[in-house]
Structures are given as structure tokens and as C-alpha cells.
Design a protein around this motif. Structure first.
Motif, short mmCIF file in Angstrom:
data_model
loop_
_atom_site.label_atom_id
_atom_site.label_comp_id
_atom_site.label_asym_id
_atom_site.label_seq_id
_atom_site.Cartn_x
_atom_site.Cartn_y
_atom_site.Cartn_z
N ALA A 64 0.72 -1.15 -0.15
CA ALA A 64 -0.17 0.00 -0.01
C ALA A 64 0.85 1.36 -0.02
CB ALA A 64 -0.95 -0.08 1.28
N ARG A 65 1.95 1.28 0.88
CA ARG A 65 2.81 2.38 0.98
C ARG A 65 3.47 2.72 -0.53
NH1 ARG A 65 3.69 0.85 6.17
NH2 ARG A 65 5.26 -0.37 5.78
N GLU A 66 3.97 1.51 -1.19
CA GLU A 66 4.41 1.71 -2.41
C GLU A 66 3.57 2.20 -3.40
OE1 GLU A 66 7.00 -1.11 -5.78
OE2 GLU A 66 7.41 -1.51 -3.38
N MET A 67 2.50 1.69 -3.43
CA MET A 67 1.36 2.03 -4.56
C MET A 67 0.77 3.46 -4.17
SD MET A 67 -0.39 -1.37 -5.30
CE MET A 67 -1.74 -0.56 -6.34
N GLU A 68 1.08 3.86 -2.91
CA GLU A 68 0.20 5.27 -2.43
C GLU A 68 -1.16 5.08 -2.61
OE1 GLU A 68 2.26 8.37 -4.66
OE2 GLU A 68 4.02 8.12 -3.41
N VAL A 69 -1.63 4.00 -2.00
CA VAL A 69 -3.08 3.73 -1.93
C VAL A 69 -3.48 3.22 -0.52
CG1 VAL A 69 -3.53 3.24 -4.25
CG2 VAL A 69 -2.96 1.13 -2.90
N THR A 70 -4.70 2.97 -0.09
CA THR A 70 -5.04 2.58 1.12
C THR A 70 -4.72 0.85 1.27
OG1 THR A 70 -7.33 1.80 0.72
CG2 THR A 70 -6.93 4.22 1.56
N ARG A 71 -4.49 0.70 2.68
CA ARG A 71 -4.12 -0.89 2.98
C ARG A 71 -5.36 -1.67 2.58
NH1 ARG A 71 -5.21 -4.48 6.76
NH2 ARG A 71 -3.55 -5.83 7.46
#
Length: 154
Positions: A64-71
């Protein structure tokens, strides 16, 4: 430019916009290439999760951090990909709570199907740029990605 046309703050030919347009077009083409396979209904967001997990098993939070989206968005993708039996959640060594997202044997087989699509895309690009032009474009992209990652790490 006529006075009734809005002025654009960002030109259409900036690198970021061009790469976004290229990515969108490549994604659209891979959807077409997947038609008729058991993966034809896989969402592009699920493809991104799969690609990240295939590089190395990671937690849902890391993806999620790498994609910059929510968990939650990543977790939904993982659940859909688990249904297809291409991803699995495995225990993380030394951590009883977090699980790692990992590719299954069926997932590696699915990647072979995806590689066929990638080869078709690259063949299409080589027809446009020429094989030398495509190789040069690839080298330039690699150089940019590497240099920007190094700058980020510094």
C-alpha cells in the motif's frame, strides 16, 4: 490561442504526462490481450499488486505504501487474487501478526501468460520505434528510474 480557451498551466508534452498517457495506453492494450484468458477480468490495480508481490514477498501495508493507496484497497486486490489462486498470504518470520503476500505456483504460471502480452506490446512498440529505438528507450527509462531512486534514497 483564442481568448475563450483556458490557458493550460502544464504543457501536454511534459514527461510525467507523457508517461502517464503511455502507461494508460499500455494498460488498455494488455486488457485486450488478456481477453479469452482466465485473467481477462483482472483489474489493473490487481495487476500492480501482483507485480509488486512478484518482485519480493511483502506485507499488505508495504505494498500500500509503495502504491500510495490505502491498505484496504490492497487487501481487496489480494483477496481477489487469492480467489484466482495466484497470490497467497504466508506467515512473516518473527512476526505472528503480519502476513506476507507471495506468488503461488499458479501465479508464476499466470505471469507467463502476462509475459506473452508484454512480448506483444514490445513487438508493437518495436514496429513503431524500431528495435534499436525500443532498446534505447528502455535504457533511458532504466537510467531515469535508477537515478531518481538513488536521489530519493539520499
Amino acid at each position: 490561442m483564442p481568448d475563450d480557451q483556458p490557458k493550460r498551466a502544464i504543457p501536454f508534452d511534459n514527461i510525467r504526462g507523457l508517461l502517464q498517457d503511455l502507461t494508460s495506453e499500455l494498460d488498455r492494450r494488455t486488457v485486450v490481450y488478456r481477453k479469452g484468458t482466465r485473467y481477462e477480468n483482472v483489474r489493473q490495480s490487481d495487476v500492480r499488486v501482483f507485480i509488486i508481490a512478484s518482485r519480493q514477498p511483502r506485507t499488505v501495508s508495504d505494498i500500500a505504501r509503495e502504491m500510495e493507496v490505502t491498505r484496504q484497497a490492497v487487501h481487496s486486490s489480494v483477496l481477489r487474487l487469492k480467489e484466482l489462486q495466484v497470490l497467497e498470504l504466508i506467515p512473516q518470520p518473527g512476526n505472528g501478526r503480519d502476513k506476507l503476500v507471495a506468488v503461488t505456483e499458479k501465479g508464476w504460471q499466470a505471469q507467463a501468460v502476462a509475459n506473452d502480452s508484454i512480448q506483444l506490446l514490445e513487438k508493437e512498440c518495436a514496429e513503431i520505434l524500431g528495435s534499436k529505438g525500443l532498446d534505447q528507450f528502455r535504457k533511458q527509462l532504466l537510467a531515469l528510474v535508477s537515478a531518481l531512486k538513488i536521489r530519493d534514497a539520499a
